[in-house]
Design a protein around this motif. Structure first.
Motif, mmCIF file in Angstrom:
data_model
loop_
_atom_site.group_PDB
_atom_site.id
_atom_site.type_symbol
_atom_site.label_atom_id
_atom_site.label_comp_id
_atom_site.label_asym_id
_atom_site.label_seq_id
_atom_site.Cartn_x
_atom_site.Cartn_y
_atom_site.Cartn_z
ATOM 1 N N GLN A 1 49.285 64.176 43.353
ATOM 2 C CA GLN A 1 49.360 62.752 43.053
ATOM 3 C C GLN A 1 49.796 61.963 44.298
ATOM 4 O O GLN A 1 50.901 61.411 44.332
ATOM 5 N N PRO A 2 48.955 61.910 45.315
ATOM 6 C CA PRO A 2 49.341 61.209 46.551
ATOM 7 C C PRO A 2 49.577 59.720 46.349
ATOM 8 O O PRO A 2 50.268 59.088 47.139
ATOM 9 N N ALA A 3 49.043 59.148 45.276
ATOM 10 C CA ALA A 3 49.198 57.717 45.047
ATOM 11 C C ALA A 3 50.663 57.335 44.865
ATOM 12 O O ALA A 3 51.047 56.199 45.197
ATOM 13 N N LYS A 4 51.488 58.238 44.372
ATOM 14 C CA LYS A 4 52.895 57.926 44.140
ATOM 15 C C LYS A 4 53.681 57.766 45.445
ATOM 16 O O LYS A 4 54.819 57.316 45.430
ATOM 17 N N LEU A 5 53.075 58.110 46.567
ATOM 18 C CA LEU A 5 53.733 57.964 47.853
ATOM 19 C C LEU A 5 53.615 56.538 48.394
ATOM 20 O O LEU A 5 54.278 56.187 49.367
ATOM 21 N N TYR A 6 52.798 55.735 47.759
ATOM 22 C CA TYR A 6 52.605 54.350 48.195
ATOM 23 C C TYR A 6 53.538 53.440 47.400
ATOM 24 O O TYR A 6 53.509 53.434 46.171
ATOM 25 N N TYR A 7 54.342 52.647 48.116
ATOM 26 C CA TYR A 7 55.356 51.825 47.473
ATOM 27 C C TYR A 7 54.984 50.338 47.423
ATOM 28 O O TYR A 7 55.743 49.533 46.892
ATOM 29 N N THR A 8 53.865 49.946 47.977
ATOM 30 C CA THR A 8 53.480 48.534 47.971
ATOM 31 C C THR A 8 53.254 48.056 46.538
ATOM 32 O O THR A 8 52.411 48.622 45.824
ATOM 33 N N PRO A 9 53.995 47.046 46.087
ATOM 34 C CA PRO A 9 53.831 46.551 44.702
ATOM 35 C C PRO A 9 52.401 46.079 44.426
ATOM 36 O O PRO A 9 51.820 45.325 45.205
ATOM 37 N N GLY A 10 51.846 46.580 43.326
ATOM 38 C CA GLY A 10 50.513 46.147 42.910
ATOM 39 C C GLY A 10 49.383 46.601 43.801
ATOM 40 O O GLY A 10 48.281 46.045 43.741
ATOM 41 N N LEU A 11 49.640 47.631 44.632
ATOM 42 C CA LEU A 11 48.603 48.077 45.579
ATOM 43 C C LEU A 11 47.316 48.448 44.877
ATOM 44 O O LEU A 11 46.221 48.059 45.298
ATOM 45 N N TRP A 12 47.416 49.202 43.784
ATOM 46 C CA TRP A 12 46.224 49.741 43.143
ATOM 47 C C TRP A 12 45.504 48.709 42.277
ATOM 48 O O TRP A 12 44.440 48.993 41.726
ATOM 49 N N ASP A 13 46.115 47.522 42.168
ATOM 50 C CA ASP A 13 45.440 46.436 41.436
ATOM 51 C C ASP A 13 44.701 45.511 42.392
ATOM 52 O O ASP A 13 43.935 44.648 41.961
ATOM 53 N N THR B 1 42.008 44.397 45.338
ATOM 54 C CA THR B 1 40.594 44.700 45.571
ATOM 55 C C THR B 1 40.172 44.174 46.934
ATOM 56 O O THR B 1 40.849 43.340 47.537
ATOM 57 N N GLY B 2 39.050 44.684 47.392
ATOM 58 C CA GLY B 2 38.447 44.185 48.614
ATOM 59 C C GLY B 2 39.337 44.306 49.836
ATOM 60 O O GLY B 2 40.053 45.288 50.029
ATOM 61 N N ALA B 3 39.316 43.248 50.661
ATOM 62 C CA ALA B 3 40.055 43.273 51.926
ATOM 63 C C ALA B 3 41.556 43.355 51.712
ATOM 64 O O ALA B 3 42.267 43.974 52.503
ATOM 65 N N ASP B 4 42.053 42.764 50.618
ATOM 66 C CA ASP B 4 43.490 42.824 50.335
ATOM 67 C C ASP B 4 43.930 44.274 50.118
ATOM 68 O O ASP B 4 44.980 44.702 50.607
ATOM 69 N N PHE B 5 43.111 45.015 49.365
ATOM 70 C CA PHE B 5 43.449 46.407 49.085
ATOM 71 C C PHE B 5 43.407 47.241 50.358
ATOM 72 O O PHE B 5 44.351 47.969 50.674
ATOM 73 N N TRP B 6 42.319 47.133 51.105
ATOM 74 C CA TRP B 6 42.159 47.974 52.292
ATOM 75 C C TRP B 6 43.189 47.640 53.367
ATOM 76 O O TRP B 6 43.689 48.521 54.062
ATOM 77 N N GLY B 7 43.551 46.386 53.487
ATOM 78 C CA GLY B 7 44.570 46.011 54.463
ATOM 79 C C GLY B 7 45.913 46.627 54.128
ATOM 80 O O GLY B 7 46.585 47.206 54.994
ATOM 81 N N ALA B 8 46.317 46.512 52.850
ATOM 82 C CA ALA B 8 47.606 47.070 52.415
ATOM 83 C C ALA B 8 47.573 48.596 52.434
ATOM 84 O O ALA B 8 48.547 49.247 52.833
ATOM 85 N N PHE B 9 46.435 49.164 52.010
ATOM 86 C CA PHE B 9 46.305 50.621 51.953
ATOM 87 C C PHE B 9 46.384 51.251 53.342
ATOM 88 O O PHE B 9 47.130 52.210 53.571
ATOM 89 N N LEU B 10 45.627 50.710 54.277
ATOM 90 C CA LEU B 10 45.607 51.268 55.629
ATOM 91 C C LEU B 10 46.938 51.066 56.337
ATOM 92 O O LEU B 10 47.362 51.904 57.147
ATOM 93 N N PHE B 11 47.601 49.948 56.032
ATOM 94 C CA PHE B 11 48.901 49.696 56.659
ATOM 95 C C PHE B 11 49.943 50.700 56.192
ATOM 96 O O PHE B 11 50.745 51.198 56.991
ATOM 97 N N GLU B 12 49.948 51.035 54.912
ATOM 98 C CA GLU B 12 51.010 51.898 54.382
ATOM 99 C C GLU B 12 50.695 53.383 54.488
ATOM 100 O O GLU B 12 51.601 54.220 54.434
ATOM 101 N N THR B 13 49.440 53.746 54.653
ATOM 102 C CA THR B 13 49.059 55.164 54.665
ATOM 103 C C THR B 13 49.858 56.009 55.654
ATOM 104 O O THR B 13 50.339 57.090 55.287
ATOM 105 N N PRO B 14 50.058 55.588 56.911
ATOM 106 C CA PRO B 14 50.860 56.413 57.832
ATOM 107 C C PRO B 14 52.275 56.671 57.312
ATOM 108 O O PRO B 14 52.798 57.778 57.437
ATOM 109 N N PHE B 15 52.892 55.640 56.693
ATOM 110 C CA PHE B 15 54.245 55.801 56.164
ATOM 111 C C PHE B 15 54.243 56.724 54.944
ATOM 112 O O PHE B 15 55.166 57.515 54.737
#
Length: 206
Positions: free
Chosen positions: A142-154, A156-170
Protein backbone atom coordinates in the motif's frame (compact mmCIF):
# COMPACT_ATOMS: atom_id res chain seq x y z
CA UNK A 1 46.58 11.75 -15.11
CA UNK A 2 43.65 10.76 -12.93
CA UNK A 3 41.28 7.84 -13.21
CA UNK A 4 38.26 6.95 -11.10
CA UNK A 5 37.45 3.36 -10.23
CA UNK A 6 35.98 1.43 -7.33
CA UNK A 7 37.18 -2.03 -6.29
CA UNK A 8 36.18 -4.47 -3.57
CA UNK A 9 38.57 -7.14 -4.88
CA UNK A 10 42.19 -6.32 -4.02
CA UNK A 11 43.50 -8.86 -6.52
CA UNK A 12 41.64 -7.20 -9.41
CA UNK A 13 42.69 -3.76 -8.25
CA UNK A 14 46.33 -4.83 -8.06
CA UNK A 15 46.11 -6.42 -11.51
CA UNK A 16 44.64 -3.24 -13.01
CA UNK A 17 47.30 -1.03 -11.43
CA UNK A 18 50.07 -3.24 -12.77
CA UNK A 19 48.48 -3.22 -16.21
CA UNK A 20 48.52 0.59 -16.05
CA UNK A 21 52.20 0.48 -15.01
CA UNK A 22 53.00 -1.79 -17.95
CA UNK A 23 51.59 0.96 -20.21
CA UNK A 24 53.76 3.60 -18.57
CA UNK A 25 51.24 4.97 -16.05
CA UNK A 26 52.60 4.47 -12.53
CA UNK A 27 50.46 5.02 -9.45
CA UNK A 28 51.56 8.16 -7.61
CA UNK A 29 48.68 8.60 -5.18
CA UNK A 30 45.17 7.48 -4.29
CA UNK A 31 42.24 9.05 -2.47
CA UNK A 32 38.95 7.19 -2.31
CA UNK A 33 38.09 6.09 -5.84
CA UNK A 34 40.54 8.56 -7.40
CA UNK A 35 43.87 7.25 -8.71
CA UNK A 36 46.65 9.64 -9.70
CA UNK A 37 49.23 8.37 -12.18
CA UNK A 38 52.61 9.67 -13.33
CA UNK A 39 54.56 8.72 -16.43
CA UNK A 40 57.14 5.98 -16.04
CA UNK A 41 59.07 3.51 -18.13
CA UNK A 42 56.66 0.75 -19.20
CA UNK A 43 57.36 -2.60 -17.56
CA UNK A 44 59.80 -1.17 -15.03
CA UNK A 45 57.52 -0.97 -11.98
CA UNK A 46 55.61 -3.47 -9.87
CA UNK A 47 52.82 -2.53 -7.49
CA UNK A 48 51.55 -4.64 -4.62
CA UNK A 49 48.63 -4.08 -2.23
CA UNK A 50 48.50 -5.20 1.37
CA UNK A 51 45.52 -4.84 3.70
CA UNK A 52 46.39 -3.81 7.23
CA UNK A 53 45.29 -1.16 9.73
CA UNK A 54 46.97 0.03 12.90
CA UNK A 55 45.93 1.54 16.21
CA UNK A 56 49.17 3.42 16.73
CA UNK A 57 51.06 5.68 14.33
CA UNK A 58 54.39 4.25 15.50
CA UNK A 59 53.34 0.74 14.48
CA UNK A 60 52.30 2.04 11.08
CA UNK A 61 55.67 3.74 10.58
CA UNK A 62 57.52 0.55 11.55
CA UNK A 63 55.39 -1.35 9.04
CA UNK A 64 56.20 1.11 6.24
CA UNK A 65 59.92 1.11 7.04
CA UNK A 66 59.99 -2.69 7.01
CA UNK A 67 58.94 -2.73 3.35
CA UNK A 68 60.92 0.34 2.37
CA UNK A 69 64.08 -1.34 3.65
CA UNK A 70 63.39 -4.01 1.02
CA UNK A 71 62.99 -1.44 -1.74
CA UNK A 72 59.21 -1.03 -1.68
CA UNK A 73 58.01 2.59 -1.62
CA UNK A 74 54.75 3.26 0.20
CA UNK A 75 52.52 5.11 -2.28
CA UNK A 76 49.16 5.38 -0.55
CA UNK A 77 47.33 4.33 2.59
CA UNK A 78 47.05 5.55 6.18
CA UNK A 79 47.26 3.76 9.50
CA UNK A 80 43.49 3.24 9.52
CA UNK A 81 42.66 3.02 5.81
CA UNK A 82 43.29 -0.71 5.50
CA UNK A 83 44.57 -0.89 1.92
CA UNK A 84 48.29 -0.11 1.64
CA UNK A 85 49.95 0.46 -1.75
CA UNK A 86 53.62 -0.28 -2.39
CA UNK A 87 55.68 0.33 -5.52
CA UNK A 88 59.07 -0.99 -6.57
CA UNK A 89 61.19 -0.20 -9.61
CA UNK A 90 62.09 -3.62 -10.98
CA UNK A 91 61.86 -5.55 -14.22
CA UNK A 92 60.82 -8.71 -12.35
CA UNK A 93 57.04 -8.52 -12.59
CA UNK A 94 56.64 -11.56 -10.32
CA UNK A 95 58.41 -9.95 -7.36
CA UNK A 96 56.24 -9.77 -4.26
CA UNK A 97 56.30 -7.98 -0.92
CA UNK A 98 55.41 -11.21 0.87
CA UNK A 99 57.91 -13.91 1.65
CA UNK A 100 55.48 -16.81 2.14
CA UNK A 101 51.99 -18.00 1.26
CA UNK A 102 50.47 -17.27 4.65
CA UNK A 103 51.62 -13.65 4.57
CA UNK A 104 50.34 -13.13 1.04
CA UNK A 105 46.98 -14.71 1.78
CA UNK A 106 46.69 -12.90 5.11
CA UNK A 107 45.61 -9.63 3.47
CA UNK A 108 42.52 -11.34 2.07
CA UNK A 109 41.74 -12.83 5.46
CA UNK A 110 41.93 -9.39 7.11
CA UNK A 111 39.78 -7.92 4.34
CA UNK A 112 37.18 -10.65 4.81
CA UNK A 113 37.08 -10.01 8.55
CA UNK A 114 36.57 -6.29 7.93
CA UNK A 115 33.60 -6.82 5.60
CA UNK A 116 32.09 -9.38 7.98
CA UNK A 117 32.42 -7.04 10.96
CA UNK A 118 30.58 -4.30 9.01
CA UNK A 119 27.74 -6.70 8.23
CA UNK A 120 27.49 -7.70 11.88
CA UNK A 121 27.47 -4.04 13.00
CA UNK A 122 24.39 -3.31 10.89
CA UNK A 123 22.38 -6.24 12.23
CA UNK A 124 21.58 -4.75 15.69
CA UNK A 125 20.42 -1.50 14.04
CA UNK A 126 18.07 -3.37 11.70
CA UNK A 127 16.80 -5.52 14.56
CA UNK A 128 16.13 -2.47 16.73
CA UNK A 129 14.14 -0.78 13.96
CA UNK A 130 12.03 -3.91 13.46
CA UNK A 131 11.40 -4.35 17.20
CA UNK A 132 10.45 -0.66 17.57
CA UNK A 133 7.98 -0.91 14.71
CA UNK A 134 9.75 1.71 12.64
CA UNK A 135 9.72 -0.50 9.55
CA UNK A 136 6.37 -0.80 7.82
CA UNK A 137 6.43 -3.75 5.46
CA UNK A 138 2.86 -3.01 4.30
CA UNK A 139 4.28 -0.05 2.37
CA UNK A 140 5.19 -2.51 -0.37
CA UNK A 141 1.52 -3.41 -0.77
CA UNK A 142 0.00 0.00 0.00
CA UNK A 143 2.48 2.68 -1.12
CA UNK A 144 -0.31 5.27 -1.23
CA UNK A 145 -0.27 5.50 2.58
CA UNK A 146 3.22 7.00 2.39
CA UNK A 147 1.82 10.18 0.83
CA UNK A 148 0.72 12.76 3.39
CA UNK A 149 -0.56 15.55 1.11
CA UNK A 150 -4.21 16.22 2.11
CA UNK A 151 -6.65 15.25 -0.63
CA UNK A 152 -3.87 14.09 -2.97
CA UNK A 153 -5.85 11.20 -4.41
CA UNK A 154 -8.88 13.41 -5.06
CA UNK A 155 -6.89 15.81 -7.21
CA UNK A 156 -6.89 15.52 -10.99
CA UNK A 157 -4.83 16.67 -13.92
CA UNK A 158 -1.92 19.04 -13.36
CA UNK A 159 -2.82 19.56 -9.70
CA UNK A 160 -2.48 15.84 -9.02
CA UNK A 161 0.75 15.34 -10.95
CA UNK A 162 2.37 18.41 -9.43
CA UNK A 163 1.60 17.31 -5.86
CA UNK A 164 2.37 13.66 -6.60
CA UNK A 165 5.76 14.28 -8.19
CA UNK A 166 6.71 16.76 -5.48
CA UNK A 167 6.01 14.35 -2.61
CA UNK A 168 7.19 11.09 -4.21
CA UNK A 169 10.89 11.49 -3.20
CA UNK A 170 9.84 12.12 0.42
CA UNK A 171 7.42 9.17 0.35
CA UNK A 172 10.16 6.87 -0.90
CA UNK A 173 12.48 8.05 1.86
CA UNK A 174 9.82 7.53 4.51
CA UNK A 175 8.89 4.08 3.34
CA UNK A 176 12.01 2.49 1.95
CA UNK A 177 15.17 4.18 3.24
CA UNK A 178 15.48 1.35 5.77
CA UNK A 179 16.21 -1.00 2.85
CA UNK A 180 19.74 0.43 2.87
CA UNK A 181 20.43 -1.66 5.98
CA UNK A 182 19.52 -5.16 4.71
CA UNK A 183 21.03 -4.41 1.30
CA UNK A 184 24.27 -3.29 2.96
CA UNK A 185 24.33 -6.38 5.17
CA UNK A 186 23.94 -8.66 2.15
CA UNK A 187 26.59 -6.79 0.14
CA UNK A 188 29.09 -6.83 3.01
CA UNK A 189 28.48 -10.54 3.51
CA UNK A 190 29.06 -11.17 -0.20
CA UNK A 191 32.27 -9.11 -0.14
CA UNK A 192 33.44 -11.03 2.94
CA UNK A 193 32.76 -14.35 1.22
CA UNK A 194 34.64 -13.26 -1.92
CA UNK A 195 37.64 -12.15 0.12
CA UNK A 196 37.61 -15.44 2.03
CA UNK A 197 37.47 -17.32 -1.26
CA UNK A 198 40.48 -15.34 -2.51
CA UNK A 199 42.27 -16.14 0.75
CA UNK A 200 41.76 -19.88 0.24
CA UNK A 201 42.68 -19.61 -3.46
CA UNK A 202 45.93 -17.82 -2.65
CA UNK A 203 46.90 -20.44 -0.08
CA UNK A 204 46.23 -23.26 -2.53
CA UNK A 205 48.05 -21.59 -5.41
CA UNK A 206 51.38 -21.11 -3.69
Amino acid sequence: MRKYKFFVDLAKEEQWLNEMASQGYVLAGKSGASYRFESGEPGSFVLRIDYRSFKHAADFEDYRLLFEDSGWRHIAGTKSSGAQYFLKKTADQSEDIFSDADSKAGKFKRLSEMWFSLAVCFLPILTALVMAGNIDLTAFLQPAKLYYTPGLWDKTGADFWGAFLFETPFALLRGFIWLILPVSIVLYAVFAAKARKQYNKTLNKI
